[in-house]
Design a protein around this motif. Structure first.
Motif, PDB file in Angstrom:
ATOM      1  N   VAL A 208      -0.087  -5.979  -9.732  1.00  0.00           N
ATOM      2  CA  VAL A 208      -1.728  -6.090  -8.972  1.00  0.00           C
ATOM      3  C   VAL A 208      -1.233  -6.999  -7.661  1.00  0.00           C
ATOM      4  O   VAL A 208      -1.851  -6.661  -6.675  1.00  0.00           O
ATOM      5  N   SER A 209      -0.324  -8.048  -7.929  1.00  0.00           N
ATOM      6  CA  SER A 209       0.005  -8.747  -6.482  1.00  0.00           C
ATOM      7  C   SER A 209       0.410  -7.893  -5.504  1.00  0.00           C
ATOM      8  O   SER A 209       0.175  -7.946  -4.362  1.00  0.00           O
ATOM      9  N   GLU A 210       1.456  -7.054  -5.618  1.00  0.00           N
ATOM     10  CA  GLU A 210       2.007  -6.082  -4.639  1.00  0.00           C
ATOM     11  C   GLU A 210       0.982  -5.052  -4.242  1.00  0.00           C
ATOM     12  O   GLU A 210       0.848  -4.568  -3.087  1.00  0.00           O
ATOM     13  N   ALA A 211      -0.045  -4.725  -5.209  1.00  0.00           N
ATOM     14  CA  ALA A 211      -1.295  -3.714  -4.637  1.00  0.00           C
ATOM     15  C   ALA A 211      -1.925  -4.398  -3.662  1.00  0.00           C
ATOM     16  O   ALA A 211      -2.394  -3.877  -2.594  1.00  0.00           O
ATOM     17  N   TYR A 212      -2.232  -5.745  -3.880  1.00  0.00           N
ATOM     18  CA  TYR A 212      -3.060  -6.593  -2.989  1.00  0.00           C
ATOM     19  C   TYR A 212      -2.218  -6.747  -1.641  1.00  0.00           C
ATOM     20  O   TYR A 212      -3.071  -6.649  -0.400  1.00  0.00           O
ATOM     21  N   ARG A 213      -0.995  -6.836  -1.654  1.00  0.00           N
ATOM     22  CA  ARG A 213      -0.213  -7.060  -0.632  1.00  0.00           C
ATOM     23  C   ARG A 213      -0.164  -5.744   0.177  1.00  0.00           C
ATOM     24  O   ARG A 213      -0.331  -5.908   1.525  1.00  0.00           O
ATOM     25  N   CYS A 214      -0.030  -4.625  -0.481  1.00  0.00           N
ATOM     26  CA  CYS A 214      -0.151  -3.272   0.083  1.00  0.00           C
ATOM     27  C   CYS A 214      -1.454  -3.228   1.073  1.00  0.00           C
ATOM     28  O   CYS A 214      -1.636  -2.803   2.171  1.00  0.00           O
ATOM     29  N   TYR A 215      -2.619  -3.327   0.148  1.00  0.00           N
ATOM     30  CA  TYR A 215      -3.770  -3.362   0.707  1.00  0.00           C
ATOM     31  C   TYR A 215      -4.194  -4.037   1.996  1.00  0.00           C
ATOM     32  O   TYR A 215      -4.621  -3.721   2.892  1.00  0.00           O
ATOM     33  N   ALA A 216      -3.790  -5.258   1.951  1.00  0.00           N
ATOM     34  CA  ALA A 216      -3.965  -6.443   2.800  1.00  0.00           C
ATOM     35  C   ALA A 216      -3.157  -6.033   4.150  1.00  0.00           C
ATOM     36  O   ALA A 216      -3.431  -6.248   5.179  1.00  0.00           O
ATOM     37  N   SER A 217      -2.004  -5.482   4.032  1.00  0.00           N
ATOM     38  CA  SER A 217      -1.253  -5.046   5.140  1.00  0.00           C
ATOM     39  C   SER A 217      -1.614  -3.507   5.757  1.00  0.00           C
ATOM     40  O   SER A 217      -0.968  -3.367   6.744  1.00  0.00           O
ATOM     41  N   GLY A 218      -2.517  -2.937   5.039  1.00  0.00           N
ATOM     42  CA  GLY A 218      -2.886  -1.495   5.732  1.00  0.00           C
ATOM     43  C   GLY A 218      -2.369  -0.223   5.244  1.00  0.00           C
ATOM     44  O   GLY A 218      -2.490   0.603   5.484  1.00  0.00           O
ATOM     45  N   SER A 219      -1.562  -0.695   3.978  1.00  0.00           N
ATOM     46  CA  SER A 219      -0.972   0.623   3.315  1.00  0.00           C
ATOM     47  C   SER A 219      -1.924   0.927   2.106  1.00  0.00           C
ATOM     48  O   SER A 219      -1.497   0.475   0.892  1.00  0.00           O
ATOM     49  N   ALA A 220      -2.781   1.673   2.342  1.00  0.00           N
ATOM     50  CA  ALA A 220      -3.694   1.872   1.343  1.00  0.00           C
ATOM     51  C   ALA A 220      -3.180   2.918   0.227  1.00  0.00           C
ATOM     52  O   ALA A 220      -3.481   2.796  -0.796  1.00  0.00           O
ATOM     53  N   ARG A 221      -2.204   3.919   0.538  1.00  0.00           N
ATOM     54  CA  ARG A 221      -1.654   4.619  -0.382  1.00  0.00           C
ATOM     55  C   ARG A 221      -0.680   3.885  -1.274  1.00  0.00           C
ATOM     56  O   ARG A 221      -0.954   4.017  -2.329  1.00  0.00           O
ATOM     57  N   GLY A 222       0.112   3.027  -0.791  1.00  0.00           N
ATOM     58  CA  GLY A 222       0.623   2.170  -1.779  1.00  0.00           C
ATOM     59  C   GLY A 222      -0.147   1.409  -2.600  1.00  0.00           C
ATOM     60  O   GLY A 222       0.084   1.181  -3.824  1.00  0.00           O
ATOM     61  N   ALA A 223      -1.285   0.783  -2.110  1.00  0.00           N
ATOM     62  CA  ALA A 223      -2.162  -0.021  -2.838  1.00  0.00           C
ATOM     63  C   ALA A 223      -2.529   0.793  -4.187  1.00  0.00           C
ATOM     64  O   ALA A 223      -2.965   0.402  -5.073  1.00  0.00           O
ATOM     65  N   ILE A 224      -3.115   2.072  -3.492  1.00  0.00           N
ATOM     66  CA  ILE A 224      -3.721   3.030  -4.641  1.00  0.00           C
ATOM     67  C   ILE A 224      -2.701   3.397  -5.747  1.00  0.00           C
ATOM     68  O   ILE A 224      -3.075   3.335  -7.057  1.00  0.00           O
ATOM     69  N   VAL A 225      -1.558   3.548  -5.492  1.00  0.00           N
ATOM     70  CA  VAL A 225      -0.531   4.123  -6.292  1.00  0.00           C
ATOM     71  C   VAL A 225      -0.262   2.883  -7.258  1.00  0.00           C
ATOM     72  O   VAL A 225      -0.120   3.042  -8.385  1.00  0.00           O
ATOM     73  N   LEU A 226      -0.136   1.547  -6.723  1.00  0.00           N
ATOM     74  CA  LEU A 226       0.205   0.656  -7.402  1.00  0.00           C
ATOM     75  C   LEU A 226      -0.886   0.112  -8.413  1.00  0.00           C
ATOM     76  O   LEU A 226      -0.700  -0.225  -9.607  1.00  0.00           O
ATOM     77  N   THR A 227      -2.047   0.257  -7.815  1.00  0.00           N
ATOM     78  CA  THR A 227      -3.318  -0.042  -8.859  1.00  0.00           C
ATOM     79  C   THR A 227      -3.222   0.894  -9.844  1.00  0.00           C
ATOM     80  O   THR A 227      -3.704   0.624 -11.164  1.00  0.00           O
TER      81      THR A 227
END
Length: 71
Positions: free
Chosen positions: A13-32
């Motif tokens: 979840v922490s990595e998903a948030y970091r992806c989202y905050a850095s603009g990597s929506a795809r990474g955030a979605i996959v990790l979530t």
């Protein structure tokens, strides 16, 4: 991240948030989705271990899929 009940999932979840905050929506979605699925599997396995009849069938199915993936 303290609101995530399962401590094993907090890094996901922490990595998903970091992806989202850095603009990597795809990474955030996959990790979530990975965290959500892992949480559901862990909950089903916990209920299976406690003897919940419906979760027992799901637990057996999950373990067969996991074991098939290892072959």
């Amino acid at each position: 991240m303290n609101r995530v009940f399962n401590p094993d999932l907090r890094p996901l979840v922490s990595e998903a948030y970091r992806c989202y905050a850095s603009g990597s929506a795809r990474g955030a979605i996959v990790l979530t989705w990975t965290a959500a699925c892992a949480d559901l599997i862990a909950k089903a396995q916990s209920l299976h271990e406690e003897g919940e009849s419906h979760a027992k069938d799901l637990g057996v199915l999950i373990m067969s899929v996991v074991n098939a993936g290892r072959a």
